[in-house]
Design an enzyme around this catalytic site. Sequence first.
Site, PDB file in Angstrom:
ATOM      1  N   GLU A  29       0.868  -1.195   0.000  1.00 49.15           N
ATOM      2  CA  GLU A  29       0.000   0.000   0.000  1.00 49.15           C
ATOM      3  C   GLU A  29       0.896   1.233   0.000  1.00 49.15           C
ATOM      4  O   GLU A  29       1.795   1.352   0.819  1.00 49.15           O
ATOM      5  CB  GLU A  29      -0.937  -0.005   1.211  1.00 49.15           C
ATOM      6  CG  GLU A  29      -1.723   1.281   1.421  1.00 49.15           C
ATOM      7  CD  GLU A  29      -2.515   1.741   0.201  1.00 49.15           C
ATOM      8  OE1 GLU A  29      -3.324   0.968  -0.344  1.00 49.15           O
ATOM      9  OE2 GLU A  29      -2.301   2.897  -0.229  1.00 49.15           O
TER      10      GLU A  29
ATOM     11  N   GLY B 276      -7.256   1.270   3.390  1.00 52.96           N
ATOM     12  CA  GLY B 276      -8.700   1.472   3.187  1.00 52.96           C
ATOM     13  C   GLY B 276      -9.012   2.167   1.887  1.00 52.96           C
ATOM     14  O   GLY B 276     -10.156   2.175   1.432  1.00 52.96           O
ATOM     15  N   GLY B 277      -7.994   2.782   1.259  1.00 55.26           N
ATOM     16  CA  GLY B 277      -8.164   3.354  -0.074  1.00 55.26           C
ATOM     17  C   GLY B 277      -9.169   4.498  -0.127  1.00 55.26           C
ATOM     18  O   GLY B 277      -9.414   5.193   0.859  1.00 55.26           O
ATOM     19  N   THR B 278      -9.758   4.664  -1.294  1.00 57.18           N
ATOM     20  CA  THR B 278     -10.635   5.804  -1.563  1.00 57.18           C
ATOM     21  C   THR B 278     -11.861   5.798  -0.658  1.00 57.18           C
ATOM     22  O   THR B 278     -12.208   6.818  -0.055  1.00 57.18           O
ATOM     23  CB  THR B 278     -11.103   5.748  -3.036  1.00 57.18           C
ATOM     24  OG1 THR B 278      -9.956   5.657  -3.881  1.00 57.18           O
ATOM     25  CG2 THR B 278     -11.914   6.973  -3.407  1.00 57.18           C
ATOM     26  N   CYS B 279     -12.549   4.680  -0.574  1.00 56.89           N
ATOM     27  CA  CYS B 279     -13.826   4.630   0.144  1.00 56.89           C
ATOM     28  C   CYS B 279     -13.662   5.122   1.575  1.00 56.89           C
ATOM     29  O   CYS B 279     -14.395   5.986   2.043  1.00 56.89           O
ATOM     30  CB  CYS B 279     -14.386   3.207   0.118  1.00 56.89           C
ATOM     31  SG  CYS B 279     -15.950   3.062   0.975  1.00 56.89           S
TER      32      CYS B 279
ATOM     33  N   HIS C 251     -45.665  -2.194   7.895  1.00 55.77           N
ATOM     34  CA  HIS C 251     -46.221  -0.853   7.808  1.00 55.77           C
ATOM     35  C   HIS C 251     -45.786  -0.047   9.031  1.00 55.77           C
ATOM     36  O   HIS C 251     -45.776  -0.583  10.133  1.00 55.77           O
ATOM     37  CB  HIS C 251     -47.752  -0.946   7.770  1.00 55.77           C
ATOM     38  CG  HIS C 251     -48.389   0.414   7.825  1.00 55.77           C
ATOM     39  ND1 HIS C 251     -48.457   1.238   6.726  1.00 55.77           N
ATOM     40  CD2 HIS C 251     -48.957   1.100   8.864  1.00 55.77           C
ATOM     41  CE1 HIS C 251     -49.059   2.374   7.075  1.00 55.77           C
ATOM     42  NE2 HIS C 251     -49.367   2.317   8.358  1.00 55.77           N
TER      43      HIS C 251
HETATM   44  C1  LIG Z   1     -16.264  11.255  -3.253  1.00 59.44           C
HETATM   45  C2  LIG Z   1     -16.543   9.796  -3.464  1.00 59.44           C
HETATM   46  C3  LIG Z   1     -17.648   9.222  -2.876  1.00 59.44           C
HETATM   47  C4  LIG Z   1     -17.908   7.856  -3.063  1.00 59.44           C
HETATM   48  N1  LIG Z   1     -19.017   7.323  -2.476  1.00 59.44           N
HETATM   49  C5  LIG Z   1     -19.294   6.018  -2.658  1.00 59.44           C
HETATM   50  C6  LIG Z   1     -20.421   5.418  -2.059  1.00 59.44           C
HETATM   51  O1  LIG Z   1     -21.180   6.069  -1.354  1.00 59.44           O
HETATM   52  N2  LIG Z   1     -20.654   4.085  -2.269  1.00 59.44           N
HETATM   53  C7  LIG Z   1     -19.815   3.344  -3.046  1.00 59.44           C
HETATM   54  O2  LIG Z   1     -20.069   2.142  -3.221  1.00 59.44           O
HETATM   55  N3  LIG Z   1     -18.729   3.874  -3.640  1.00 59.44           N
HETATM   56  C8  LIG Z   1     -18.450   5.180  -3.460  1.00 59.44           C
HETATM   57  N4  LIG Z   1     -17.326   5.720  -4.047  1.00 59.44           N
HETATM   58  C9  LIG Z   1     -16.477   4.865  -4.872  1.00 59.44           C
HETATM   59  C10 LIG Z   1     -15.565   3.993  -3.997  1.00 59.44           C
HETATM   60  O3  LIG Z   1     -14.818   4.810  -3.132  1.00 59.44           O
HETATM   61  C11 LIG Z   1     -14.654   3.177  -4.895  1.00 59.44           C
HETATM   62  O4  LIG Z   1     -15.429   2.510  -5.853  1.00 59.44           O
HETATM   63  C12 LIG Z   1     -13.859   2.152  -4.090  1.00 59.44           C
HETATM   64  O5  LIG Z   1     -13.065   2.780  -3.113  1.00 59.44           O
HETATM   65  C13 LIG Z   1     -12.982   1.339  -5.052  1.00 59.44           C
HETATM   66  O6  LIG Z   1     -12.202   0.468  -4.317  1.00 59.44           O
HETATM   67  P1  LIG Z   1     -10.832  -0.122  -4.925  1.00 59.44           P
HETATM   68  O7  LIG Z   1     -10.439  -1.175  -3.981  1.00 59.44           O
HETATM   69  O8  LIG Z   1     -11.027  -0.471  -6.326  1.00 59.44           O
HETATM   70  O9  LIG Z   1      -9.811   1.096  -4.919  1.00 59.44           O
HETATM   71  P2  LIG Z   1      -9.364   2.119  -3.807  1.00 59.44           P
HETATM   72  O10 LIG Z   1     -10.320   2.146  -2.672  1.00 59.44           O
HETATM   73  O11 LIG Z   1      -9.097   3.398  -4.500  1.00 59.44           O
HETATM   74  O12 LIG Z   1      -7.991   1.517  -3.245  1.00 59.44           O
HETATM   75  C14 LIG Z   1      -6.848   1.433  -4.022  1.00 59.44           C
HETATM   76  C15 LIG Z   1      -5.625   1.462  -3.131  1.00 59.44           C
HETATM   77  O13 LIG Z   1      -4.473   1.150  -3.900  1.00 59.44           O
HETATM   78  C16 LIG Z   1      -3.411   1.988  -3.486  1.00 59.44           C
HETATM   79  N5  LIG Z   1      -2.458   2.079  -4.605  1.00 59.44           N
HETATM   80  C17 LIG Z   1      -2.666   2.626  -5.828  1.00 59.44           C
HETATM   81  N6  LIG Z   1      -1.593   2.472  -6.615  1.00 59.44           N
HETATM   82  C18 LIG Z   1      -0.671   1.811  -5.877  1.00 59.44           C
HETATM   83  C19 LIG Z   1       0.644   1.367  -6.141  1.00 59.44           C
HETATM   84  N7  LIG Z   1       1.206   1.528  -7.339  1.00 59.44           N
HETATM   85  N8  LIG Z   1       1.321   0.753  -5.145  1.00 59.44           N
HETATM   86  C20 LIG Z   1       0.739   0.561  -3.934  1.00 59.44           C
HETATM   87  N9  LIG Z   1      -0.511   0.950  -3.643  1.00 59.44           N
HETATM   88  C21 LIG Z   1      -1.211   1.563  -4.597  1.00 59.44           C
HETATM   89  C22 LIG Z   1      -4.082   3.294  -3.146  1.00 59.44           C
HETATM   90  O14 LIG Z   1      -3.290   4.089  -2.294  1.00 59.44           O
HETATM   91  C23 LIG Z   1      -5.383   2.816  -2.498  1.00 59.44           C
HETATM   92  O15 LIG Z   1      -5.211   2.675  -1.114  1.00 59.44           O
HETATM   93  C24 LIG Z   1     -17.033   7.079  -3.859  1.00 59.44           C
HETATM   94  C25 LIG Z   1     -15.898   7.649  -4.433  1.00 59.44           C
HETATM   95  C26 LIG Z   1     -15.652   8.999  -4.247  1.00 59.44           C
HETATM   96  C27 LIG Z   1     -14.425   9.588  -4.885  1.00 59.44           C
END
Ligand SMILES: Cc1cc2nc3c(=O)[nH]c(=O)nc-3n(C[C@H](O)[C@H](O)[C@H](O)COP(=O)(O)OP(=O)(O)OC[C@H]3O[C@@H](n4cnc5c(N)ncnc54)[C@H](O)[C@@H]3O)c2cc1C
Length: 459
Positions: free
Chosen positions: A34, A39-42, A441
């Site tokens: 990582e 936890g990434g984007t979510c 209901h």
């Molecule tokens: C503002 C916003 C609101 C959202 N709201 C919702 C919602 O309400 N409900 C919903 O279902 N979805 C929602 N989403 C979408 C959701 O966040 C994503 O679909 C989800 O996080 C995707 O998960 P993932 O595992 O594919 O990637 P991510 O969660 O993005 O995780 C990818 C990880 O990989 C890491 N990484 C990337 N490149 C490298 C590398 N080269 N080496 C090492 N690590 C790396 C990153 O740092 C990150 O931690 C929202 C998105 C945004 C931007």
Amino acid sequence: MIRPFDAIVIGAGQAGPSLAGRLTAAGMKVALVERKLFGGTCVNTGCMPTKTLVASAYAAHLARRAAEYGVAIDAPIGIDMKRIKSRADIVSANARTNIETWLRGMDGLTVIEGHARFEGPDSIRVGDELLKAPRIFINVGGRASIPDMPGVGTVEVLTNTSILKLDSVPRHLIVVGGSYIGLEFAQMYRRFGAQVTVIEKGPRLIAREDEDVSEAVRDILAAEGIAVRTNAACIGFKPHAEGVAVDVDCTSGEPSVAGSHVLLAVGRRPNTDDLGLDKAGVKVDARGYVAVDEALATNVPGIWALGDCNGRGAFTHTAYNDYEIVAANLLDGAARRVSDRIPGYALYVDPPLGRVGMSETEALKTGRKLLVSKRPMTRVGRAIEKDETKGFIKIIADADTKQILGAAILGTGGDEAIHGVVNMMNAGADYPTLQWAVPIHPTVSELIPTVLGDLKPVG
Ligand SMILES: Cc1cc2nc3c(=O)[nH]c(=O)nc-3n(C[C@H](O)[C@H](O)[C@H](O)COP(=O)(O)OP(=O)(O)OC[C@H]3O[C@@H](n4cnc5c(N)ncnc54)[C@H](O)[C@@H]3O)c2cc1C
């Protein structure tokens, strides 16, 4: 020095950690890399902080409406943006810590912090370390796209990540992009007290939804005082005494809108540009998404791509389902396919939009004989009791097979109530099956059988 593993997972987003859990439980020696936040984007810049902010915005909205419910608040409603931000930060931080603690304590897992890049089809470099494994799982997610729009480099534009750092309310927030992410921020900041303008280049908001859904969402936002400019053909940016001016339209209306802040919410791009995929021979499509088959395998044997980076989903639940598909096929001898998934999602404006399956427009394009039924929330008892009667329930079914093809519930509790339809579709039940049900209901869900009972031919 080369460090050998049975499997390498790149990214601790929504698929990687759970996959690491299954692989290690199966006895494999796994590395998870990582580069930034567990936890990434979510967890950090997506679902969790935004839904926490949406909840604060809802509280402000309801407090302003308190008198309508006979509740007296004898002082103006104040917004403590520092406190609001800190609430969101805490929710994210707790989730992030929980994931990191879980991963660091996982038997058989080596957590490596740093940026991973392929050096070959079975090798990954992270800083000075070279990792090797016969199985590599890419779960790198995506980030906000900042297209090369005129003047975009001359002003400070916010993204979904940087806007979360604001601890004061912008005087006038201009949101460029009238889709899911943009609209959630637009409504919450309006409720926090900002003037808000949404600028959308297409003819309507949330263009992939049916026109009636788009229009109803626009009406909901407009009723709260959000200005919506659609058909903004020539969007451009320039510095302005107020902060930033956004050119809106080449042909009609005020040609430019000046605001204090601008949020760019015009789409996402996969984090695949700096991953060395070419060194592994992994194919991507024209937009950089990793090309995968039905089992989420790439063109290179031993490499899979999960989550947002494969372009097959853009949600936390689709990323997690990718993990379930890959794990089941690899470890349980299953033959699960990504196209077996029935798409569902929600737009967390208030009231929320819950969606599943096809829109009416998509269903019409299939050439099937359709049945459609629609009921306004003004005819839903629970909504009347809560005095939240905006929106409607719409369900689309196939006239021949009696299968439900899709549904939209825009209204109070729509994000939850839609699961009545999600579950039916996943069970493959035809709509008459539900006519015998005795729902509770008063709920929004109790109207689903009634709506199904009113299905009429269209098209
Ligand atoms: C503002 C916003 C609101 C959202 N709201 C919702 C919602 O309400 N409900 C919903 O279902 N979805 C929602 N989403 C979408 C959701 O966040 C994503 O679909 C989800 O996080 C995707 O998960 P993932 O595992 O594919 O990637 P991510 O969660 O993005 O995780 C990818 C990880 O990989 C890491 N990484 C990337 N490149 C490298 C590398 N080269 N080496 C090492 N690590 C790396 C990153 O740092 C990150 O931690 C929202 C998105 C945004 C931007």
